[in-house]
Scaffold this motif. Structure first.
Motif, PDB file in Angstrom:
ATOM      1  N   ILE A  84       0.831  -1.198   0.000  1.00 58.31           N
ATOM      2  CA  ILE A  84       0.000   0.000   0.000  1.00 58.31           C
ATOM      3  C   ILE A  84       0.872   1.256   0.000  1.00 58.31           C
ATOM      4  N   LEU A  85       1.976   1.225   0.758  1.00 58.01           N
ATOM      5  CA  LEU A  85       2.872   2.381   0.776  1.00 58.01           C
ATOM      6  C   LEU A  85       3.470   2.634  -0.603  1.00 58.01           C
ATOM      7  N   SER A  86       3.804   1.569  -1.308  1.00 54.35           N
ATOM      8  CA  SER A  86       4.360   1.741  -2.652  1.00 54.35           C
ATOM      9  C   SER A  86       3.323   2.331  -3.600  1.00 54.35           C
ATOM     10  N   LEU A  87       2.080   1.866  -3.478  1.00 54.31           N
ATOM     11  CA  LEU A  87       1.018   2.442  -4.309  1.00 54.31           C
ATOM     12  C   LEU A  87       0.798   3.915  -3.983  1.00 54.31           C
ATOM     13  N   GLU A  88       0.812   4.254  -2.702  1.00 51.08           N
ATOM     14  CA  GLU A  88       0.619   5.651  -2.314  1.00 51.08           C
ATOM     15  C   GLU A  88       1.785   6.514  -2.787  1.00 51.08           C
ATOM     16  N   ARG A  89       3.002   5.968  -2.722  1.00 52.08           N
ATOM     17  CA  ARG A  89       4.142   6.745  -3.207  1.00 52.08           C
ATOM     18  C   ARG A  89       4.041   6.969  -4.717  1.00 52.08           C
ATOM     19  N   ALA A  90       3.605   5.951  -5.448  1.00 49.87           N
ATOM     20  CA  ALA A  90       3.417   6.130  -6.889  1.00 49.87           C
ATOM     21  C   ALA A  90       2.368   7.198  -7.166  1.00 49.87           C
ATOM     22  N   CYS A  91       1.300   7.225  -6.377  1.00 49.36           N
ATOM     23  CA  CYS A  91       0.261   8.245  -6.550  1.00 49.36           C
ATOM     24  C   CYS A  91       0.817   9.644  -6.300  1.00 49.36           C
ATOM     25  N   LEU A  92       1.614   9.792  -5.244  1.00 45.76           N
ATOM     26  CA  LEU A  92       2.175  11.104  -4.935  1.00 45.76           C
ATOM     27  C   LEU A  92       3.184  11.539  -5.986  1.00 45.76           C
TER      28      LEU A  92
END
Length: 462
Positions: A84-92
């Motif tokens: 989830i953190l990787s997905l959120e970082r990609a979003c940011l």
């Protein structure tokens, strides 16, 4: 239900429509200029109706979307999930690319950095409002020359003042300024922490803010601020604080200053100064220490080299024309040629060429800045692409799988700044394709535009 979805997903993978596209075939399909995906990405205005096979795959896509949603719910049960953190970082990172914010590999690397970035976005408008209050407080506070001795302000009936001047006493204006400056320093430090580096802009902002903050703190005790006593730093630092936080002015100065120091501009500026010096020396020989009718001309405007150069510089601005030549012109009209040649060459030739060189240099600098910004945006998009590729180790190397794309779209669609149409995101890629870097770089910026022709094309097809 998960068993049923898994069974449908397995059947979907074994279906003839999808199984016919092996990884090698997919690579050839992606590279073909006539493939449906490339046509949609590169020629979105062409209305190609989806085939019956593609419409049939939409149902399978929906089933896979439900399965991914269940997997995401399982991941969300563990708040420290790296997935989830990787997905959120990609979003940011995608958001930074949309805002043209340059990033480095260490940007938004940890959960704390991502939280700092989110806090910056939440407090952006309040801090900008405090910056406006900080700048506007100068209109209401007591003038700086009245800080130590009130009688220096003069009698109000004699000395004109602004209508709102001195309405805000120093015991209130200084704490208010300190609150504003502390908020600006906090935002700058959070920005530097989130982006993983303290760049030139952040350094300049911190220097201006801390200097102004320190001056206000010292002024609480000695009533005038940092030494020397004759200089009141707080009013003088306000423009620098404003410029350090106003990005439009920073972009202009970042382009204008290098353009002004371009070699071509410096050469023409040197030529302009050399011509003024030579003509001032020529005027000193022509009018200086004369006994004829030009004696008044030499005494008033060409008594020495410094006076000659100053007189010609004023003539360059046409502020003293034609007064500067009237004494010599009265004696002989041929002296008009001296002044006419100087004005024509300095003002109409050299100066216009100098302006043209500065404009050309500025235009080239703007183009270089724009190109560097585009390269930084592409680097940010590539960083986000690589994050999504690494999330599915079982997928094809260098490609985003549909499962990862749907998980990413599910997370990104819940962000407050999302301007994408999620259905278009899912309709753009069907299960028989992987997402390559070329597709990613073409689709992500296009779908981010509310007026995108690609988005409207996909919505019209529905």
């Amino acid at each position: 239900m998960e068993t049923s979805l898994q069974h449908d997903s397995d059947n979907m993978v074994r279906s003839p429509l999808i199984g016919a596209a092996s990884p090698s075939n997919r690579s050839s399909q992606i590279s073909k200029p006539g493939s449906p995906l490339v046509r949609q990405l590169k020629a979105a205005s062409v209305h190609d109706h989806r085939s019956a096979e593609q419409r049939a795959l939409a149902g399978h896509t929906h089933l896979l979307k439900c399965q991914v949603s269940l997997e995401l719910d399982a991941h969300r049960q563990d708040s420290s999930s790296e997935y989830i953190l990787s997905l959120e970082r990609a979003c940011l990172l995608i958001r930074c690319a949309q805002l043209h914010v340059p990033t480095i590999p260490s940007s938004l690397k940890t959960k704390r950095q991502m939280c700092a970035y989110k806090v910056i976005k939440m407090l952006q408008w309040p801090v900008d409002l405090l910056l406006l209050v900080y700048m506007a407080s100068y209109l209401f506070e007591v003038p700086s020359w009245c800080w130590l001795e009130a009688h220096r302000c003069g009698d109000e009936s004699v000395v004109m003042r602004a209508p709102l001047s001195s309405t805000l006493p120093l015991r209130l204006s200084r704490p208010l300024q300190m609150v504003c400056l502390v908020s600006l320093v906090g935002r700058t430090m959070l920005d530097a922490y989130a982006m993983g580096s303290l760049g030139v802009r952040c350094t300049a902002s911190l220097l201006a803010d801390i200097f102004a903050l320190l001056d206000n703190i010292v002024a609480v005790f000695n009533h005038y601020g940092l030494p020397p006593k004759e200089i009141y730093w707080s009013p003088l630092l306000r423009p620098f604080v404003f410029l350090s936080h106003f990005q439009s002015c920073q972009r202009f100065l970042g382009d204008a200053l290098p353009a002004m120091f371009h070699p071509a501009v410096l050469d023409l500026l040197f030529l302009q100064c050399a011509f003024l010096a030579i003509w001032a020396w020529f005027g000193l020989l022509l009018f200086g220490n004369t006994k004829d009718g030009t004696a008044d001309e030499g005494r008033e405007h060409f008594s020495d080299f410094h006076t000659s150069a100053l007189s010609l510089f004023t003539l360059f601005t046409t502020a003293n024309f034609p007064d500067i030549m009237m004494s010599a012109y009265t004696f002989s009209r041929f002296y008009f040629a001296y002044f006419c040649i100087y004005v024509v060459f300095s003002l109409y030739i050299f100066f216009n060429v100098l302006l043209a060189a500065m404009f050309t240099s500025y235009k080239q600098q703007v183009n270089r800045t724009h190109k560097a910004g585009q390269e930084a945006t592409i680097d940010t998009l590539q960083e986000g692409f690589q994050i999504l590729v690494d999330l599915d180790p079982d997928g094809r190397e260098g490609f985003i799988t549909l499962r990862t794309w749907m998980a990413f779209s599910d997370v990104y669609s819940k962000t407050p700044d999302c301007t994408w149409d999620v259905d278009s995101m899912l309709e753009l890629f069907d299960p028989s394709y992987y997402i390559s870097l070329e597709m990613w770089l073409l689709a992500v910026p296009e779908l981010a535009q509310p007026t995108s022709s690609l988005r409207h094309h996909l919505q019209d097809e529905k």
